[in-house]
Design an enzyme around this catalytic site. Structure first.
Site, PDB file in Angstrom:
ATOM      1  N   ASP A   9     -62.495  -5.123   7.749  1.00 11.38           N
ATOM      2  CA  ASP A   9     -63.092  -4.062   8.761  1.00 11.38           C
ATOM      3  C   ASP A   9     -63.433  -2.731   7.881  1.00 11.38           C
ATOM      4  OD1 ASP A   9     -63.756  -2.206  10.564  1.00 11.38           O
ATOM      5  OD2 ASP A   9     -61.700  -2.301  11.468  1.00 11.38           O
ATOM      6  N   ASP A 105     -69.592  -4.161  10.820  1.00 13.38           N
ATOM      7  CA  ASP A 105     -68.765  -3.759  10.065  1.00 13.38           C
ATOM      8  C   ASP A 105     -67.322  -4.425  10.191  1.00 13.38           C
ATOM      9  OD1 ASP A 105     -68.045  -3.047  12.485  1.00 13.38           O
ATOM     10  OD2 ASP A 105     -67.289  -0.851  11.926  1.00 13.38           O
ATOM     11  N   GLU A 106     -67.357  -5.490  10.769  1.00 13.86           N
ATOM     12  CA  GLU A 106     -66.030  -6.184  10.837  1.00 13.86           C
ATOM     13  C   GLU A 106     -66.505  -7.850  10.701  1.00 13.86           C
ATOM     14  OE1 GLU A 106     -63.272  -5.531  13.947  1.00 13.86           O
ATOM     15  OE2 GLU A 106     -64.336  -3.757  14.396  1.00 13.86           O
TER      16      GLU A 106
END
Length: 412
Positions: A9, A105-106
């Site tokens: 993350d 973003d993960e």
């Protein structure tokens, strides 16, 4: 052999990328959000300096400004974020081809097969963490476990720039005290229902009889029991370039309240022009349309509908959006803000099953016309070609198609 699953993350991703372009922002409270002058927008990301003032992701800009009057708010630059997201995933793919995006973003990574080359899960996570910082200048938090649900709990457990391993031995110590809202797929409504029944922590949820949870929540109750006990066996999917984008949408709070269907149609048209252009730019078509409506008493709702066939045209989106709005809104109060998004994407060249009486040739012509308009707008500006309906009230339709949009990413 026990699986080794990482959940990576990127910390305050949008804000971190902006600080790469403007390093001076590292020293002052800064957030990425909408336009406070136009009475709309929320905080999308904030830096560490803003966090000290308890600025929260998702809160309205005016509320964040009350907490931190000196807060600097930047507009989002999604092309930058997509570029850095791509660079990060190229690093992941050096360790495994099982990289499943869960937003821009993960990502989950199944590195089970890589442990004989790069070391154990902690060692691989540390290599990835250092590389992302040294090569790209952003930080990441990584959870290490034997399944997807628990590894995500690990990445959320300690931030920023940290690695947390959750094993069978320390699972109860780390996970059981966490609030039920920390568990993936437990949204606000489910969390509220659990708390009403005296279940406040993941530990309490894990110790609740599965039959009782199933009676309360149906099939989802069984999943909650499995997830809370750390027994998830779902695989990490192979990497798919298209998987990061869940939906693309646009929303606005208008300069005055909307008072009738024509006002709503005008704004939906403006929003749909922006959304459709972005969908075409990504080479996609969407199968599910969603609307968001908030009245001037701040009551809000969302509704969605499956489309008859994959869509990338504004006029088709507006038609379905208006059908949903008329079906579910009774005008008990004027409308303050609305939004429109489309998701469940397929590639633009994917085979499509048309309806028996539909005109495939007409649909192809409409898409070509829309692509031509996209080219003209990129060259001469968004206002060079406009739909007549948006000219009925220029003050209301101040939002320019294509200037604002939101990439809704895999559920977080």
């Amino acid at each position: 052999m026990e699986r080794v699953i990482l959940h990576s993350d990127l910390n305050s991703f949008y804000a971190s990328v902006e600080m790469l372009y403007q390093p001076k922002l590292r020293e002052i409270p800064m957030a990425v959000g909408g336009d406070p002058e136009q009475r709309h927008g929320i905080i999308l990301a904030k830096n560490e300096a803003a966090k000290k003032f308890r600025v929260a992701t998702g809160e309205p800009l005016w509320q964040a400004k009350q907490k931190c009057p000196d807060l600097t708010i930047l507009p989002p630059h999604f092309s930058r974020y997509l570029y850095f997201s791509k660079l990060v995933r190229e690093i992941y793919l050096e360790y495994t081809d099982q990289v499943e995006p869960f937003g821009i973003d993960e990502c989950w990574l199944d590195v089970t097969g890589s442990t004989c080359i790069y070391g154990n899960g902690i060692q691989i996570a540390e290599q990835i963490r250092k590389r992302i910082w040294n090569e790209l200048g952003v930080t990441v938090s990584i959870g290490v476990s034997n399944n997807k649900i628990t590894s995500k709990l690990g990445s959320d457990y300690k931030k920023p720039n940290a690695i947390t391993e959750i094993t069978l031995e320390n699972y109860k110590q780390i996970v059981y005290p966490l609030p039920v809202s920390s568990l993936l797929y437990v949204g606000p409504a489910t969390s509220r229902k659990l708390c009403e029944r005296g279940i406040h922590t993941i530990g309490q949820l894990a110790q609740t009889d599965q039959r009782l949870l199933t009676r309360w929540f149906g099939k989802m109750g069984g999943l909650l029991s499995v997830f809370s006990n750390g027994l998830d066996r779902s695989p990490v999917a192979k990497f798919d370039e298209c998987a990061a984008v869940k939906s693309i949408g646009n929303s606005t709070t208008t300069c005055r309240d909307m008072e009738n269907d024509e006002d709503i149609r005008m704004i939906f048209t403006v929003l749909a022009e922006s959304v459709a252009a972005r969908v075409r730019e990504q080479g996609l078509k969407g199968e599910t349309l969603c609307i968001f409506v908030r009245d001037n008493t701040l009551h809000s709702f969302t509704r969605q509908q499956k489309l008859p066939y994959p869509c990338c045209l504004a006029q088709d989106m507006v038609k379905v959006a208006m059908e949903l709005f008329r079906k579910y809104y009774d005008w008990t109060a004027p409308v303050r803000s609305i939004g429109l998004s489309i998701g469940d994407f397929v590639y633009e060249n994917a085979p499509v099953q048309m309806d028996l009486y539909g005109s495939y040739q007409s649909a192809v012509q409409q898409e070509k016309l829309a692509q031509t308009v996209d080219i003209l707008r990129r060259r001469f500006g968004n206002s060079c070609i406009q739909r007549a309906v948006v000219l009925l009230d220029r003050e209301l339709t101040h939002v320019q198609p294509g200037q604002e949009f939101t990439m809704h990413l895999k559920q977080s």
